[in-house]
Design an enzyme around this catalytic site. Structure first.
Site, PDB file in Angstrom:
ATOM      1  N   ALA A  10      -2.032   5.076  -4.493  1.00 35.98           N
ATOM      2  CA  ALA A  10      -0.901   4.672  -3.878  1.00 35.98           C
ATOM      3  C   ALA A  10       0.314   4.211  -4.829  1.00 35.98           C
ATOM      4  O   ALA A  10       1.272   4.868  -4.860  1.00 35.98           O
ATOM      5  CB  ALA A  10      -1.257   3.256  -2.945  1.00 35.98           C
ATOM      6  N   GLU A  32      -6.507  10.852 -13.088  1.00 35.31           N
ATOM      7  CA  GLU A  32      -7.083   9.990 -11.840  1.00 35.31           C
ATOM      8  C   GLU A  32      -8.728  10.156 -12.095  1.00 35.31           C
ATOM      9  O   GLU A  32      -9.153  11.239 -12.254  1.00 35.31           O
ATOM     10  CB  GLU A  32      -6.725  10.523 -10.384  1.00 35.31           C
ATOM     11  CG  GLU A  32      -7.737  10.195  -9.390  1.00 35.31           C
ATOM     12  CD  GLU A  32      -7.818   8.622  -9.297  1.00 35.31           C
ATOM     13  OE1 GLU A  32      -6.867   7.948  -9.291  1.00 35.31           O
ATOM     14  OE2 GLU A  32      -8.907   8.241  -9.143  1.00 35.31           O
ATOM     15  N   ALA A  40      -6.184   8.597   1.023  1.00 32.76           N
ATOM     16  CA  ALA A  40      -5.879   7.541   2.175  1.00 32.76           C
ATOM     17  C   ALA A  40      -7.090   6.468   2.038  1.00 32.76           C
ATOM     18  O   ALA A  40      -8.095   6.353   2.694  1.00 32.76           O
ATOM     19  CB  ALA A  40      -5.740   7.990   3.592  1.00 32.76           C
ATOM     20  N   CYS A  42      -6.872   3.723   3.018  1.00 33.33           N
ATOM     21  CA  CYS A  42      -6.935   2.881   4.187  1.00 33.33           C
ATOM     22  C   CYS A  42      -7.719   3.466   5.372  1.00 33.33           C
ATOM     23  O   CYS A  42      -8.178   2.809   6.294  1.00 33.33           O
ATOM     24  CB  CYS A  42      -5.565   2.294   4.428  1.00 33.33           C
ATOM     25  SG  CYS A  42      -4.715   1.621   3.044  1.00 33.33           S
ATOM     26  N   VAL A  80      -8.713   7.691 -18.316  1.00 35.74           N
ATOM     27  CA  VAL A  80      -7.968   7.096 -19.408  1.00 35.74           C
ATOM     28  C   VAL A  80      -8.862   5.863 -19.879  1.00 35.74           C
ATOM     29  O   VAL A  80      -9.151   4.773 -19.329  1.00 35.74           O
ATOM     30  CB  VAL A  80      -6.590   6.579 -19.097  1.00 35.74           C
ATOM     31  CG1 VAL A  80      -5.851   5.822 -20.204  1.00 35.74           C
ATOM     32  CG2 VAL A  80      -5.843   7.568 -18.641  1.00 35.74           C
ATOM     33  N   ALA A 301      -1.447  -2.068   0.445  1.00 36.45           N
ATOM     34  CA  ALA A 301      -0.873  -0.480  -0.019  1.00 36.45           C
ATOM     35  C   ALA A 301       0.598  -0.627   0.367  1.00 36.45           C
ATOM     36  O   ALA A 301       1.323   0.019  -0.675  1.00 36.45           O
ATOM     37  CB  ALA A 301      -1.358   0.236   1.202  1.00 36.45           C
TER      38      ALA A 301
HETATM   39  P1  FAD Z   1      -5.407   2.689  -5.793  1.00 35.70           P
HETATM   40  O1  FAD Z   1      -4.752   3.077  -4.738  1.00 35.70           O
HETATM   41  O2  FAD Z   1      -6.729   1.848  -5.419  1.00 35.70           O
HETATM   42  O3  FAD Z   1      -5.570   3.352  -7.149  1.00 35.70           O
HETATM   43  C1  FAD Z   1      -6.108   3.313  -8.099  1.00 35.70           C
HETATM   44  C2  FAD Z   1      -6.615   4.652  -8.832  1.00 35.70           C
HETATM   45  O4  FAD Z   1      -6.956   4.526  -9.999  1.00 35.70           O
HETATM   46  C3  FAD Z   1      -8.182   4.785  -8.275  1.00 35.70           C
HETATM   47  O5  FAD Z   1      -8.238   5.858  -7.553  1.00 35.70           O
HETATM   48  C4  FAD Z   1      -8.936   4.605  -9.464  1.00 35.70           C
HETATM   49  O6  FAD Z   1      -9.893   5.587  -9.545  1.00 35.70           O
HETATM   50  C5  FAD Z   1      -7.879   5.108 -10.547  1.00 35.70           C
HETATM   51  N1  FAD Z   1      -8.462   4.422 -11.782  1.00 35.70           N
HETATM   52  C6  FAD Z   1      -8.538   3.262 -12.132  1.00 35.70           C
HETATM   53  N2  FAD Z   1      -8.587   3.202 -13.443  1.00 35.70           N
HETATM   54  C7  FAD Z   1      -8.425   4.547 -14.032  1.00 35.70           C
HETATM   55  C8  FAD Z   1      -8.447   4.834 -15.610  1.00 35.70           C
HETATM   56  N3  FAD Z   1      -8.800   4.281 -16.287  1.00 35.70           N
HETATM   57  N4  FAD Z   1      -8.216   6.325 -15.621  1.00 35.70           N
HETATM   58  C9  FAD Z   1      -7.981   7.019 -14.621  1.00 35.70           C
HETATM   59  N5  FAD Z   1      -7.841   6.589 -13.101  1.00 35.70           N
HETATM   60  C10 FAD Z   1      -7.890   5.107 -13.127  1.00 35.70           C
HETATM   61  N6  FAD Z   1      -4.108  -1.981   2.158  1.00 35.70           N
HETATM   62  C11 FAD Z   1      -3.182  -1.952   3.465  1.00 35.70           C
HETATM   63  O7  FAD Z   1      -2.170  -2.404   2.978  1.00 35.70           O
HETATM   64  N7  FAD Z   1      -3.574  -1.657   4.603  1.00 35.70           N
HETATM   65  C12 FAD Z   1      -4.976  -1.231   4.960  1.00 35.70           C
HETATM   66  O8  FAD Z   1      -5.151  -0.967   5.827  1.00 35.70           O
HETATM   67  C13 FAD Z   1      -5.988  -1.012   3.723  1.00 35.70           C
HETATM   68  N8  FAD Z   1      -7.040  -0.550   3.896  1.00 35.70           N
HETATM   69  C14 FAD Z   1      -7.952  -0.419   2.769  1.00 35.70           C
HETATM   70  C15 FAD Z   1      -9.338   0.254   2.985  1.00 35.70           C
HETATM   71  C16 FAD Z   1     -10.019   0.358   1.940  1.00 35.70           C
HETATM   72  C17 FAD Z   1     -11.462   0.895   2.363  1.00 35.70           C
HETATM   73  C18 FAD Z   1      -9.623   0.170   0.626  1.00 35.70           C
HETATM   74  C19 FAD Z   1     -10.540   0.385  -0.444  1.00 35.70           C
HETATM   75  C20 FAD Z   1      -8.499  -0.234   0.387  1.00 35.70           C
HETATM   76  C21 FAD Z   1      -7.600  -0.550   1.560  1.00 35.70           C
HETATM   77  N9  FAD Z   1      -6.269  -1.392   1.191  1.00 35.70           N
HETATM   78  C22 FAD Z   1      -5.623  -1.356   2.414  1.00 35.70           C
HETATM   79  C23 FAD Z   1      -5.755  -1.568   0.043  1.00 35.70           C
HETATM   80  C24 FAD Z   1      -5.035  -0.464  -0.229  1.00 35.70           C
HETATM   81  O9  FAD Z   1      -5.653   0.792  -0.392  1.00 35.70           O
HETATM   82  C25 FAD Z   1      -4.546  -0.769  -2.114  1.00 35.70           C
HETATM   83  O10 FAD Z   1      -3.848  -2.123  -1.947  1.00 35.70           O
HETATM   84  C26 FAD Z   1      -3.666   0.190  -2.715  1.00 35.70           C
HETATM   85  O11 FAD Z   1      -4.401   1.357  -2.611  1.00 35.70           O
HETATM   86  C27 FAD Z   1      -3.311  -0.100  -4.123  1.00 35.70           C
HETATM   87  O12 FAD Z   1      -2.768   0.922  -4.950  1.00 35.70           O
HETATM   88  P2  FAD Z   1      -2.938   1.152  -6.315  1.00 35.70           P
HETATM   89  O13 FAD Z   1      -2.248   2.244  -6.762  1.00 35.70           O
HETATM   90  O14 FAD Z   1      -2.872  -0.184  -6.975  1.00 35.70           O
HETATM   91  O15 FAD Z   1      -4.575   1.420  -6.498  1.00 35.70           O
END
Ligand code: FAD
Length: 559
Positions: A10, A32, A40, A42, A80, A301
Site C-alpha cells: 500500500a 518486497e 490487495a 483488503c 531488507v 489502507a
Molecule cells: P503493507 O501493505 O502491509 O505492506 C508492507 C509490506 O512490506 C509487506 O508486504 C511486507 O512483506 C513488506 N516488508 C516488511 N518488511 C520488509 C522488509 N524488511 N523487506 C522487504 N519487505 C518487507 N485496511 C482498510 O483500510 N480496509 C480494509 O478493508 C482492510 N482489510 C484488510 C484485510 C487484511 C487481511 C489485511 C492484512 C489488512 C487489511 N487492511 C485494510 C489494512 C491495510 O491493508 C493496511 O493498513 C495497509 O496495507 C498498510 O500499508 P503498508 O504499506 O503500511 O503495509
C-alpha cells in the site's frame, strides 16, 4: 537521485509510483519480502471465501508491470535486513538464493506494514493454525479449506480481519466460533452498536465467545483446541489467529530510528523519520489522531496510501503534509455494513472529553419507495464546542455514504448542529428529503436548545424512583414486546389522556425509533411535564437486551 523503498504494497507502491510521476529521472528500487507487490491485502479474506475467484485479481501490479509503466525496479522475495545510515545503504537478502548484497540510497522509504500478533502459546505452530497478512497466507488458507473441507473453525479475535475471516469461512460452509477477549466485537464501535453486529453473526450461525481470553492452543488427535480462561476448550479443525497487528519495525529500531508506542516509527508531518534521509509511512508509523491530537496507530489502507504520496512529494522537493488520521472504517458483515469514524464513547472518555450523543434509526431512503432499510446511527459530539467527535453506523444500504459525509463534516471542522444544514442529494430511491445526517443535526440542535431531554440504555437500570415509564407506540407494537415497567399510551391518544400521567413526576418515554417518543415529549413538555426521550428507541433496547441475555446465557452455562 536514488530512492530505495522497503515494502512494496500500500504505502510503498504508492510512494514509488508517485515519485516516478514527479521525477522521470529518479532511480527507484523497491524491495518486497513476499512474492507479490501491490497486492490487495483488503481483498484477501474474500479470496478465501470465494467472492474473489481468481488469485490474479489480488495483484494489482507485478514487477513486470511496474517496470513497464513506471520504470521501477520492483524485486519480490527480497528482504531488507539492515540499514546502514552512516553509509546510506541497505543490506538485502534475496530469499530464493539466500545471497545478500548492499543497495545504496539517497532517500529511503520504509513501508514495512504491520505483522499479525502471535502470542507465545504452545500449539500455534500447527499446520491448521493460520494468520492472514500476505497473498501467500490467503493461498494457504484457501488450499487448506479446499483440500480438507473443515466443518469447524475457531477465529481468535473479533476485529476487522477476524470478522471478515469468520464471514468468509461461513460462506465456505464452515461452522465458525469467534473468540474475543473484550465483551464485544469490532473495537471501533461502542458495545451498544456492536450488539447489532453480534445479532447478525448469531443469526448467520456464527457462535460468539465474547469476554473469553485464550490461554492456549492444543493439538489433539480430534483437532485443534482453543483453551479459554472462563469456559471449556473449543475444538475445531482449524484456527485463524487475528488478535491484532503490531508495527513491523525491527529494521527501523535496529537502525536507531526514533520509535514510540508498540515500536512504531516516529515521523513528522512530512513523513520524515528522525533521520532526514529516511521516510516512513503506513501501518508502521505513529500518526496523530485527528480528533484527540494524541499519537495513534491506525492500520488502514487509506492513510498508508496517502502517506506514501506525501512522502513521495517531499522526496521530490515538494511540501506536502499529512495532517492526521481519523480512523474512518467500514466493514461488511454478511448483508449488513458497520462503519465508524473518529472517536467512540470509550475513546472520548479516555481523552477526557465531555460529550453527548444521539442515536437514531432512520431509513436508508424514503419509506414509500420499496427496499428502504433502517440503519442505526450514533453521533458523538463535544459539549460546549459542539465539535463532532465521532460517528458509528450499522445497517444496510447507504451506511458507507453517511459515514463518509460525517467523516468529511468532522474533518472540515463543522459543528454537530451544522449537520442539519448539509445540502445532500435526494431522490426517493437514495435518501429522504431530510437525510439521516440532517436528522442527526436536527436532534442535536433540539437537545442543545433544550427542546428535548434524553435518556440512554445505560440509564434504564437506575431511573429515579418516581419515574413514569411511558411507551407511546401502538397497542399492537406494545403487545409484541416492551421494556419492563413501561405503560402504553399511544402518541396519537396522548393529548386526550394526559390525566393518566402525574405532572409532578418525570416521564421517561420510549417508542420504536425515538421519533414518536420525541413528539410525545414535546406534547408533554408544553403541558408542563418533565419528559425524557429514550435514545435509539425500543429497537435499540431490544437488540442490546438480547445481546446481554445471549452472553449471560453463554457464560453461565460455561459454553
Ligand atoms: P503493507 O501493505 O502491509 O505492506 C508492507 C509490506 O512490506 C509487506 O508486504 C511486507 O512483506 C513488506 N516488508 C516488511 N518488511 C520488509 C522488509 N524488511 N523487506 C522487504 N519487505 C518487507 N485496511 C482498510 O483500510 N480496509 C480494509 O478493508 C482492510 N482489510 C484488510 C484485510 C487484511 C487481511 C489485511 C492484512 C489488512 C487489511 N487492511 C485494510 C489494512 C491495510 O491493508 C493496511 O493498513 C495497509 O496495507 C498498510 O500499508 P503498508 O504499506 O503500511 O503495509
Amino acid at each position: 537521485m536514488k530512492v530505495v523503498i522497503v515494502g512494496g504494497v500500500a504505502g510503498g507502491a504508492s510512494a514509488a509510483a508517485r515519485i516516478r510521476r514527479l521525477d522521470e529521472r529518479a532511480e527507484i528500487v523497491m524491495f518486497e519480502r513476499s512474492g507479490y507487490v501491490s497486492y490487495a491485502n483488503c481483498g484477501l479474506p474474500y479470496y478465501v471465501g470465494g467472492a474473489i475467484e481468481e488469485e490474479s485479481a489480488l495483484t494489482l501490479q507485478t514487477p513486470a508491470s511496474f517496470r513497464a509503466r513506471f520504470n521501477i525496479d520492483a524485486r519480490v522475495r527480497h528482504e531488507v535486513v539492515k540499514i546502514d545510515r552512516a553509509r546510506k545503504a541497505v543490506t538485502v537478502r534475496a530469499l530464493e538464493t539466500g545471497e545478500t548484497f548492499e543497495e545504496p540510497y539517497d532517500k529511503l522509504v520504509l513501508s514495512p506494514g504491520a505483522k499479525p500478533i502471535v502470542p507465545n502459546l504452545p500449539g500455534l505452530d500447527g499446520a491448521n493454525v493460520f494468520t492472514l497478512r500476505t497473498v501467500e497466507d490467503a493461498l494457504r488458507i484457501r488450499r487448506y479449506v479446499e483440500q480438507n473441507r473443515p466443518q469447524t473453525a475457531t477465529v481468535i479475535g473479533g476485529g476487522f480481519i477476524g470478522l471478515e475471516m469468520a464471514e468468509n469461512l461461513t460462506e465456505q460452509g464452515v461452522r465458525v466460533t469467534v473468540v474475543e477477549k473484550m465483551p464485544q466485537l469490532l473495537g471501533p464501535l461502542d458495545e451498544d452498536m456492536a450488539a447489532f453486529v453480534h445479532a447478525k453473526f448469531r443469526a448467520k450461525g456464527v457462535a460468539l465467545a465474547l469476554g473469553s481470553a485464550v490461554t492456549g492452543v492444543e493439538q489433539r488427535p480430534e483437532g485443534v483446541f482453543t483453551l479459554l480462561d472462563n469456559a471449556p476448550a473449543l475444538g475445531a479443525q482449524m484456527v485463524v489467529l487475528a488478535i491484532g497487528v503490531s508495527p513491523d519495525t525491527a529494521l527501523a529500531r535496529e537502525a536507531g530510528l526514533e520509535t514510540g508506542a508498540k515500536g512504531a516509527i516516529v515521523v513528522d508531518g512530512h513523513m520524515r523519520t528522525s533521520d532526514p534521509d529516511i521516510y516512513a509511512v503506513g501501518d508502521a508509523v505513529l500518526v496523530q489522531n485527528g480528533v484527540s491530537g494524541a499519537p495513534a496507530l491506525i492500520a488502514l489502507a487509506g492513510p498508508a496510501n496517502k502517506q506514501g504520496r506525501v512522502a513521495a512529494d517531499n522526496i521530490c522537493g515538494g511540501d506536502s503534509v499529512y495532517r492526521a488520521s481519523w480512523g474512518s472504517s467500514v466493514v461488511k458483515v454478511f448483508d449488513m455494513t458497520a462503519a465508524a469514524t473518529g472517536l467512540n464513547e470509550r475513546a472520548a472518555q479516555t481523552a477526557g472529553l465531555a460529550y453527548d450523543k444521539v442515536v437514531l434509526s432512520p431509513a436508508s431512503h424514503a419509506s414509500y419507495y420499496p427496499g428502504g432499510r433502517v440503519m442505526t446511527m450514533k453521533v458523538i459530539y463535544e459539549k460546549g464546542s459542539l465539535r463532532i467527535l465521532g460517528a458509528q453506523i450499522v445497517g444496510f444500504d447507504g451506511v458507507d455514504k453517511r459515514i463518509d459525509v460525517l467523516a468529511t463534516a468532522m474533518q472540515a471542522g463543522m459543528t454537530a448542529v451544522q449537520l442539519k444544514e448539509l445540502d445532500l442529494a435526494y431522490a426517493p430511491p437514495y435518501s429522504s428529503a431530510k437525510d439521516p445526517v440532517n436528522m442527526a443535526g436536527f436532534m442535536i440542535e433540539n437537545i442543545e436548545t433544550g427542546k428535548v431531554k434524553q435518556f440512554h440504555y445505560a440509564d434504564l437500570s437506575h431511573l429515579p424512583e418516581n419515574a413514569q415509564r411511558l411507551d407511546v407506540r401502538t397497542p399492537g407494537e406494545y403487545a409484541a414486546g416492551h421494556a419492563e415497567g413501561f405503560v402504553n399510551i399511544p402518541v396519537d391518544e396522548l393529548r386526550g389522556r394526559l390525566a393518566e400521567i402525574d405532572p409532578a413526576r418525570p416521564v421517561y418515554a420510549m417508542c420504536q425509533s425515538a421519533l414518536r417518543s420525541y413528539i410525545a415529549c414535546r406534547i408533554l413538555a408544553q403541558n408542563g411535564y418533565d419528559c425524557y426521550n429514550f435514545s435509539g428507541g425500543y429497537r435499540f433496547y431490544q437488540v442490546n437486551r438480547e445481546n446481554r441475555f445471549q452472553e449471560t446465557a453463554r457464560t453461565s452455562c460455561g459454553r
